[in-house]
Design an enzyme around this catalytic site. Sequence first.
Site, short mmCIF file in Angstrom:
data_model
loop_
_atom_site.label_atom_id
_atom_site.label_comp_id
_atom_site.label_asym_id
_atom_site.label_seq_id
_atom_site.Cartn_x
_atom_site.Cartn_y
_atom_site.Cartn_z
CB CYS A 71 38.15 -37.44 -21.94
SG CYS A 71 39.44 -37.50 -20.71
CB CYS A 74 37.33 -40.52 -27.98
SG CYS A 74 38.92 -40.53 -28.82
CG HIS A 75 34.84 -41.18 -24.25
ND1 HIS A 75 34.41 -42.47 -24.40
CD2 HIS A 75 36.15 -41.25 -23.95
CE1 HIS A 75 35.43 -43.29 -24.21
NE2 HIS A 75 36.49 -42.59 -23.93
CB CYS A 107 41.50 -44.10 -21.54
SG CYS A 107 40.55 -44.00 -23.05
CB CYS A 170 33.65 -57.14 4.38
SG CYS A 170 35.28 -56.93 3.67
CB CYS A 173 30.69 -55.01 10.15
SG CYS A 173 31.78 -54.93 11.57
NE ARG A 211 34.81 -46.83 4.82
CZ ARG A 211 34.63 -46.51 6.09
NH1 ARG A 211 33.71 -45.64 6.42
NH2 ARG A 211 35.35 -47.03 7.03
CB CYS A 215 36.80 -51.12 6.43
SG CYS A 215 35.11 -50.59 6.73
#
Lengths: 254, 106
Positions: A71, A74-75, A107, A170, A173, A211, A215
């Site tokens: 990675c 390039c970055h 990528c 959602c 709550c 997460r 829920c």
Amino acid sequence: MKRALVIAALGFSLAAGLAVAASDPRRSGFDFMSRETQAMQKDDFSNPGMLWVQDGADLFKARTGTSGKACADCHAEPSMKGVAARYPAFNAKTSRPIDLQGRINQCRLDRQGAPELPLEGHDLLALTAYVAQQSRGLPVSPATDPRLEPFRRQGEALYKKKLGQLNFSCADCHDANAGRRLAGAPIPEAHPTGYPLYRLEWQALGSLQKRMRGCMSGVRAEPYGYGAPEFVAIELYLMSRASGMPMETPGVRP
Amino acid sequence: MARALINVPATAKKGEAVEIKVLIQHPMETGFRTGPDGKLVPRDIIQRFSCTYDGQEVFAAELHPAVAANPFFAFFTLATASGPLIFKWTDNAGKEESQSADIAVT
């Protein structure tokens, strides 16, 4: 008394480097936590999420796939600053929004010639945490591409849609009852500023999708699968809802 | 190699109490949980953690299955001499890992 509390809370959030404008009524999940858990998140030597960030830093530099590129080839590192704060972004190839984990996998597939990493696996979470940690402290700044608008609206509709045997949305709550308690645990406002984050309950790092799956099974609905377009749409909506709030990755939550 | 986040101050005055913080990446699998196949997941926990400094064991802890994943240790020791603090931990299979951090005492 109330004013003193507000001032104390403000002083604390300033000290944490998580300053939101005083007039902003939105509160991060961070503000609902105990002092001990807040201290855990703030200290990079006690925040277990940093273990994943460091693993991610190694993976970022590791050459892989048929291209033999890492990675980092390039970055250059500073270029990842602020990236996580503007995801999910529009993916022209599929004409759909794509989240950060999806982009990393894309990528790998297209540029590195490496197989996709399993969603919610250690390596993909580590890479995502490493990239997102570089945006820590920066304001959430959702992508402005107008082509994202229908998906953002879809996300909002899903956020407000009642689901499961308990027939909860959602919003039931996290909008209507935020700040109150559910079985002793405070209900936060559902601002996804710290993901991927370390949840003490999971004893591991996990994504926003994990997460949300938690829920969904909580309201006895069948959770969408990892990487489902519905999840990406909700992520998109939640990020626009949290626009301007500081990123906290890697967060710690109870 | 196991990853650990070790926080030891780089420098300290002689006789000063310094705080040492160590966070070790470890699943701390209890051995009581079942996997997706219904079989018990084998126990994999750190059993003993110790810190040696200036030729002396300054801190040690025994860990048990109830300790959470990625255990965190924080303790104080007196800065006596420049040199490495050696952290060692052993799992229930007897495998030992070790990492060290240097402190300069003036």
